[in-house]
Design an enzyme around this catalytic site. Structure first.
Site, PDB file in Angstrom:
ATOM      1  N   ASP A  45     -66.165 -12.474  -2.746  1.00 53.69           N
ATOM      2  CA  ASP A  45     -65.261 -13.616  -2.565  1.00 53.69           C
ATOM      3  C   ASP A  45     -65.059 -14.085  -1.118  1.00 53.69           C
ATOM      4  O   ASP A  45     -64.902 -13.260  -0.225  1.00 53.69           O
ATOM      5  CB  ASP A  45     -63.849 -13.265  -3.061  1.00 53.69           C
ATOM      6  CG  ASP A  45     -63.837 -12.597  -4.407  1.00 53.69           C
ATOM      7  OD1 ASP A  45     -64.903 -12.426  -5.006  1.00 53.69           O
ATOM      8  OD2 ASP A  45     -62.745 -12.222  -4.843  1.00 53.69           O
ATOM      9  N   TYR A 104     -59.082  -5.657  -0.867  1.00 52.20           N
ATOM     10  CA  TYR A 104     -59.455  -6.694  -1.830  1.00 52.20           C
ATOM     11  C   TYR A 104     -59.071  -8.090  -1.325  1.00 52.20           C
ATOM     12  O   TYR A 104     -58.559  -8.249  -0.224  1.00 52.20           O
ATOM     13  CB  TYR A 104     -58.813  -6.393  -3.189  1.00 52.20           C
ATOM     14  CG  TYR A 104     -59.636  -5.457  -4.050  1.00 52.20           C
ATOM     15  CD1 TYR A 104     -60.680  -4.707  -3.529  1.00 52.20           C
ATOM     16  CD2 TYR A 104     -59.368  -5.319  -5.415  1.00 52.20           C
ATOM     17  CE1 TYR A 104     -61.438  -3.855  -4.331  1.00 52.20           C
ATOM     18  CE2 TYR A 104     -60.119  -4.470  -6.220  1.00 52.20           C
ATOM     19  CZ  TYR A 104     -61.154  -3.744  -5.678  1.00 52.20           C
ATOM     20  OH  TYR A 104     -61.887  -2.916  -6.478  1.00 52.20           O
ATOM     21  N   SER A 105     -59.273  -9.083  -2.193  1.00 51.55           N
ATOM     22  CA  SER A 105     -59.166 -10.477  -1.758  1.00 51.55           C
ATOM     23  C   SER A 105     -57.763 -10.908  -1.358  1.00 51.55           C
ATOM     24  O   SER A 105     -56.768 -10.332  -1.792  1.00 51.55           O
ATOM     25  CB  SER A 105     -59.669 -11.392  -2.879  1.00 51.55           C
ATOM     26  OG  SER A 105     -61.066 -11.314  -2.913  1.00 51.55           O
TER      27      SER A 105
HETATM   28  C1  FRU Z   1     -63.051 -11.377  -7.676  1.00 52.98           C
HETATM   29  C2  FRU Z   1     -62.467 -10.008  -7.354  1.00 52.98           C
HETATM   30  C3  FRU Z   1     -61.024 -10.108  -6.946  1.00 52.98           C
HETATM   31  C4  FRU Z   1     -60.835  -8.857  -6.137  1.00 52.98           C
HETATM   32  C5  FRU Z   1     -62.168  -8.764  -5.419  1.00 52.98           C
HETATM   33  C6  FRU Z   1     -62.644  -7.372  -5.154  1.00 52.98           C
HETATM   34  O1  FRU Z   1     -64.427 -11.419  -7.557  1.00 52.98           O
HETATM   35  O2  FRU Z   1     -62.620  -9.142  -8.454  1.00 52.98           O
HETATM   36  O3  FRU Z   1     -60.107 -10.230  -8.012  1.00 52.98           O
HETATM   37  O4  FRU Z   1     -59.769  -8.938  -5.242  1.00 52.98           O
HETATM   38  O5  FRU Z   1     -63.103  -9.431  -6.232  1.00 52.98           O
HETATM   39  O6  FRU Z   1     -63.824  -7.403  -4.423  1.00 52.98           O
END
Ligand code: FRU
Length: 470
Positions: A45, A104-105
């Site tokens: 992402d 994470y994102s």
């Molecule tokens: C989307 C996701 C998010 C998460 C991230 C982890 O592609 O699954 O929900 O934060 O990627 O890499």
């Protein structure tokens, strides 16, 4: 202290790995020229998209050690023009008790000369858990910087005890913005009844967040909503989400996980029918938008879909890297829809216009091109690229189709389109984006041509054509 030492060792190992891979990469014809890709390893992402001190900041989900993913970090690219990118290294490491299993994102927010980051810290407990209802923790974490390089120690803003009890442990991807003198945050979540939803929080100081409520559909539309983004486009409030678990259909939700938006109207319930997909191609997920200093609402997505390895692949894995981001697209509200069009900076990449002798056989010496057709006449037509990528239109049906090895397993995507008046095909070495009717529809896909140049053939397609090498 130990953590610091580990981080330094990690940085040294990465630099060494990067230098080695850079040597190999010179011969790699699939490394993208104007789309963000990882220096080595895996990218997913786009995160923390913003403009700060006159530069665009594109952070991204990064697993530097393996092209097939793994522990997530945040990498960073910066640019002054959205076309030439400098890799700035890894900015966030999974080095705290709240994000030890993945940074994470999340999103960026800039105010008072500071670049602030809000993101999800992922913690996966060891043991006999389903990791849905038990055994997983998701924190909202915060850090900030005054120069975009040095970030202050992470702070924990929200933890499991702060989320409503109807939710599973799957809550993540904070997007923060300001309206009036209040700050707002959306998070994506999975409810215990397997319903995807967005959680809304509000704050007066960006530190203490209060739960305000949720946004979801009257009927269940997927079990989990990832990567929410809530923004205003002219007069319209738009909620972008990535629902997982929506049954696949013949001409919509053709990918394993969906990505699209709802218009939010006061007092109006949302239903699954109000959802519109962002993209009709094979490779589009986890988009994020930001507002730049020209007042443009720009969208960037990950040009892939998670968990699709069994359907189609990316042969760049053997070359030590995987995945790219899409072209930054300016969003416009037109005729009750959101149109997406490449930011105008892309036009400056045009190096030369190619004279066309025969529309059936256009030969390009180099891989990157920009093909535009306006005033397209009615009737069926098709475009063939490298003989194995076909985009055709007939009886209101648009089809993107791969044969042979060019699509690496990608087969066919379809959309019903009332009429096609204009087309723009933007191609990088291993990514193709087809913009229909100035961005009313877009088809984004990876592809893997073997030749250095490109051969394009237009069959029965009448209209004003221009082709540029990029
Ligand atoms: C989307 C996701 C998010 C998460 C991230 C982890 O592609 O699954 O929900 O934060 O990627 O890499």
């Amino acid at each position: 202290m130990n953590v610091m030492r580990e981080v330094l060792a990690l940085q040294a190992a990465l630099t060494e790995r990067r230098e080695k891979d850079m040597e190999k990469s010179r011969e790699d014809g699939w490394r993208t020229r104007f789309h963000v890709m990882p220096p080595v390893g895996w990218l997913n992402d786009p995160n923390g998209l913003c403009q700060f001190q006159e530069k665009y900041y594109f952070f991204f989900q990064y697993s530097p050690f393996s092209a097939e993913g793994g522990l997530k970090f945040w990498g960073l690219y910066t640019s002054s023009n959205l076309t030439n990118w400098s890799y700035e290294g890894i900015v966030l490491y999974p080095d705290s008790p709240w994000d030890c299993h993945g940074v994470y994102s999340g999103s960026a927010f800039t105010e008072d000369g500071e670049l602030e980051l809000f993101y999800t810290g992922n913690v996966k407990l060891e043991g006999d858990y389903d990791h849905i209802n038990r055994g997983r923790e998701a924190y909202v974490l915060f850090t900030k910087s005054q120069d975009g390089k040095k970030f202050v120690p992470k702070e924990r803003l929200l933890g499991m005890e702060d989320y409503p009890k109807e939710y599973t442990c799957h809550i993540r991807d904070p997007k923060v913005w300001k309206e009036g003198d209040r700050y707002h945050m959306v998070l994506g979540g999975r409810k215990k009844n397997d319903q995807g939803a967005v959680l809304l929080y509000s704050s007066g100081d960006k530190k203490k967040w209060e739960y305000v409520g949720e946004i979801t559909t009257s009927d269940i539309f997927g079990y989990m909503w990832e990567c929410p983004d809530l923004f205003r486009l002219q007069t319209q409030q738009v909620l972008s989400v990535c629902p997982q678990g929506v049954p696949r259909q013949d001409s919509c939700f053709q990918n394993l996980y969906a990505s699209g938006y709802f218009f939010i109207e006061p007092e109006k319930e949302l239903g699954p029918d109000d959802f519109r997909e962002w993209d009709m191609g094979f490779d589009f997920y986890a988009p994020q938008t930001f507002l730049d200093d020209k007042g443009r609402r720009i969208l960037v997505a990950w040009a892939s879909v998670p968990d699709t390895e069994k359907e189609y692949v990316n042969p760049t894995v053997e070359r030590g890297w995987q995945h790219v981001l899409t072209t930054p697209r300016e969003l416009r509200l037109e005729q009750g829809k959101v149109y997406q069009y490449p930011v105008s900076e892309i036009d400056r990449l045009r190096t030369k216009e190619i004279p066309i002798w025969s529309r059936e056989d256009i030969r390009l010496e180099k891989p990157c091109f920009d093909l535009e057709i306006k005033e397209i006449e009615d009737g069926g037509w098709e475009i063939l690229i490298e003989e194995e990528c076909r985009f055709s239109y007939k009886d209101k049906k648009a089809i993107l189709e791969f044969t042979g090895s060019l699509g690496a397993g990608r087969k066919r995507r379809k959309a019903w389109i009332e009429e096609i008046k204009t087309l723009r095909i933007l191609a990088d070495t291993s990514l193709i984006e087809i913009y229909v009717n100035d961005g009313e529809y877009v088809f984004t896909s990876r592809f893997y041509p073997k030749n250095r140049g490109r051969q394009i053939s237009l069959k029965n397609l009448k209209g004003a054509l221009r082709v540029y090498q990029l």
